[in-house]
Write a protein that holds these residues in place. Structure first.
Motif, PDB file in Angstrom:
ATOM      1  N   ILE A  66     -11.721  -6.048  -4.327  1.00 22.19           N
ATOM      2  CA  ILE A  66     -10.736  -6.074  -3.322  1.00 22.19           C
ATOM      3  C   ILE A  66     -10.562  -4.784  -2.415  1.00 22.19           C
ATOM      4  N   ASP A  67     -10.207  -5.077  -1.249  1.00 20.61           N
ATOM      5  CA  ASP A  67     -10.277  -4.046  -0.234  1.00 20.61           C
ATOM      6  C   ASP A  67      -8.945  -3.291  -0.573  1.00 20.61           C
ATOM      7  N   MET A  68      -9.196  -1.851  -1.344  1.00 23.49           N
ATOM      8  CA  MET A  68      -8.193  -1.172  -1.695  1.00 23.49           C
ATOM      9  C   MET A  68      -7.152  -0.754  -0.504  1.00 23.49           C
ATOM     10  N   GLU A  69      -7.897  -0.411   0.605  1.00 25.27           N
ATOM     11  CA  GLU A  69      -6.938   0.110   1.721  1.00 25.27           C
ATOM     12  C   GLU A  69      -5.977  -1.070   2.235  1.00 25.27           C
ATOM     13  N   ALA A  70      -6.590  -2.307   2.321  1.00 26.47           N
ATOM     14  CA  ALA A  70      -5.773  -3.310   2.669  1.00 26.47           C
ATOM     15  C   ALA A  70      -4.617  -3.548   1.584  1.00 26.47           C
ATOM     16  N   LEU A  71      -5.077  -3.751   0.406  1.00 24.95           N
ATOM     17  CA  LEU A  71      -3.901  -3.687  -0.841  1.00 24.95           C
ATOM     18  C   LEU A  71      -2.888  -2.727  -0.522  1.00 24.95           C
ATOM     19  N   ASP A  72      -3.219  -1.493  -0.517  1.00 22.67           N
ATOM     20  CA  ASP A  72      -2.067  -0.358  -0.312  1.00 22.67           C
ATOM     21  C   ASP A  72      -1.446  -0.539   1.002  1.00 22.67           C
ATOM     22  N   ASP A  73      -1.937  -1.032   2.065  1.00 20.95           N
ATOM     23  CA  ASP A  73      -1.361  -1.119   3.148  1.00 20.95           C
ATOM     24  C   ASP A  73      -0.332  -2.596   3.283  1.00 20.95           C
ATOM     25  N   LEU A  74      -0.572  -3.606   2.700  1.00 13.95           N
ATOM     26  CA  LEU A  74      -0.105  -4.604   2.564  1.00 13.95           C
ATOM     27  C   LEU A  74       1.308  -4.401   2.058  1.00 13.95           C
ATOM     28  N   PHE A  75       1.323  -3.600   0.870  1.00 11.29           N
ATOM     29  CA  PHE A  75       2.494  -3.312   0.205  1.00 11.29           C
ATOM     30  C   PHE A  75       3.214  -1.804   0.613  1.00 11.29           C
ATOM     31  N   SER A  76       2.802  -1.357   1.844  1.00  9.54           N
ATOM     32  CA  SER A  76       3.371   0.053   2.184  1.00  9.54           C
ATOM     33  C   SER A  76       4.631  -0.243   3.284  1.00  9.54           C
ATOM     34  N   GLU A  77       5.577   0.443   3.395  1.00  2.00           N
ATOM     35  CA  GLU A  77       6.680   0.352   4.194  1.00  2.00           C
ATOM     36  C   GLU A  77       6.103   0.567   5.632  1.00  2.00           C
ATOM     37  N   THR A  78       6.609  -0.414   6.429  1.00  2.00           N
ATOM     38  CA  THR A  78       6.119  -0.265   7.762  1.00  2.00           C
ATOM     39  C   THR A  78       7.355   0.635   8.720  1.00  2.00           C
ATOM     40  N   ALA A  79       6.956   1.159   9.823  1.00  4.08           N
ATOM     41  CA  ALA A  79       7.958   1.765  10.668  1.00  4.08           C
ATOM     42  C   ALA A  79       9.039   1.039  11.277  1.00  4.08           C
ATOM     43  N   THR A  80       8.583  -0.230  11.392  1.00  2.00           N
ATOM     44  CA  THR A  80       9.781  -1.086  12.426  1.00  2.00           C
ATOM     45  C   THR A  80      10.446  -2.156  11.193  1.00  2.00           C
TER      46      THR A  80
END
Length: 113
Positions: A66-80
């Protein structure tokens, strides 16, 4: 029917993940972590290593499945929008893994039917 649960153990490399619980009725392991403190990709590796009683460096690299960066980004908090909601499932090291946006990971052994 009430589920039978037992504690599997503690996770040392993920600060926010304390215990892994095993639900015998569902044949699944579950753990919670804080995605604001720890990356989901690291939590997955730590959990699978603990369940399989192996050192995390003995596992195949997670980025092979799996694309680890995509996994981490998917479940990270967004600014907006704050936290995203949803889940993502994949297979890793003989387990079906599901990562949920609320900070839960569920791992089940892959069985040959």
């Amino acid at each position: 029917m009430e589920s039978t649960q037992e504690s599997v153990g503690a996770i040392e490399i993920v600060d926010s993940m304390n215990d892994i619980e095993f639900d015998a009725d569902e044949d699944a392991f579950r753990a919670e972590y804080d995605s604001r403190r720890d990356q989901p990709s690291l939590a997955v590796v730590a959990m699978v290593a603990a369940i399989d009683d192996r050192d995390p460096i003995e596992l195949s690299p997670l980025h092979f499945v799996i694309d680890m960066e995509a996994l981490d980004d998917l479940f990270s908090e967004t600014a907006t929008d704050g936290m995203r909601s949803g889940c993502l499932s994949f297979s890793y090291e003989g387990f079906d893994v599901t990562v949920f946006s609320e900070g839960t990971i569920e791992v089940s052994p892959i069985t040959n039917a």
